[in-house]
Each structure stands twice: as C-alpha cells, then as structure tokens.
Design a protein around this motif. Structure first.
Motif: not given
Length: 151
Positions: A17-46
């Motif tokens: 349950p510790m993988l918290l990145v679902d998708r990468v939408i932009e990335m410049v290796p070694g410089e920056s990233i924009v990624a997505i985490k979809n938050v659902t009620i099914n997350e175990p911590f809720f």
C-alpha cells in the motif's frame, strides 16, 4: 515524457500500500517531474484517518512527492532508470518548510510537482508541491539520501 504505472514500478521499488504515484504526465530526467496520485476512499489509511472525516495524512503527501522525485532523479533521457533497487536504497532524510494548506480527501487528484535543487551521488534536494484543482495543498523542501545496500 509520460510513464504509466508499469513504468513507475520499474523506476521505484514501492508497492501497495505504499506506492503513491499513479502516473507521470511530464518529466525532464534529472530536472523535474509532474505526476498524479488519484486519492480514493479505498486507500487503507482512510480506515483510521479519520472514519468520520477521511483526510489523507500530510506525511503521505510528502512521501508521494519523494517517490515522484526518485522517479525523475534516476531517469535517463530514454526513460530507463539508473536506480537498482536491489543494490541501492533511496531514503527520505529531511523535510523543511513544510506547509499543509488544505485537506486532501477521497475523490481528489493530487498533482505532484517536483523540481531538483541539487542532485548528487549521495544526497538530493528538491522543491516540491502538491496541488488539487490548481490550488497548492502542500509544499516542502525535501532531501533524500542514496545509499549502497549491496545484494
């Protein structure tokens, strides 16, 4: 450069349950990233945070940002990773200037934006922020250490 969940799992060792990145939408290796985490009620911590008012723990938002940082920090221009999770560990070792501006709840989509301040062979520092619907919900300067763990 975009990366789907299979590619993310090739870049970092985290799994449910510790993988918290679902998708990468932009990335410049070694410089920056924009990624997505979809938050659902099914997350175990809720289940325990909180049953009457589910809110994503801030520490897990920071962890999601650190995971996103690991993906781009060890990516080559062709999208392959240079991080060997069998011989190398990547640890979150510092969080500075953390601010949590708005609760993150089920149904939110976290946009994880991370920029490198410094990347070296042993220590990395990043400027990171998480947004929901264009509003910053969390931000911090994070530091991660790279350690050889052998096999």
């Amino acid at each position: 450069m975009e990366i789907d969940i299979r590619g993310i799992m090739e870049h970092i060792p985290h799994r449910y349950p510790m993988l918290l990145v679902d998708r990468v939408i932009e990335m410049v290796p070694g410089e920056s990233i924009v990624a997505i985490k979809n938050v659902t009620i099914n997350e175990p911590f809720f289940v325990g945070h909180f049953p009457h008012l589910p809110v994503m723990p801030g520490v897990l938002i920071i962890e999601a940002l650190a995971q996103a940082a690991a993906i781009f920090s060890f990516s080559k221009p062709d999208g392959e990773t240079t991080l060997d999770s069998k011989t190398t560990a990547y640890y979150l070792v510092g969080v500075d200037e953390a601010r949590f501006r708005k609760p993150v709840v089920p149904g939110d989509q976290l946009r994880l934006e991370v920029k490198a301040i410094r990347i070296s062979k042993v220590m990395c520092k990043y400027d990171a922020k998480a947004l929901v619907d264009g509003q910053v919900v969390a931000e911090a300067k994070i530091m991660c250490a790279i350690r050889d763990i052998g096999e």
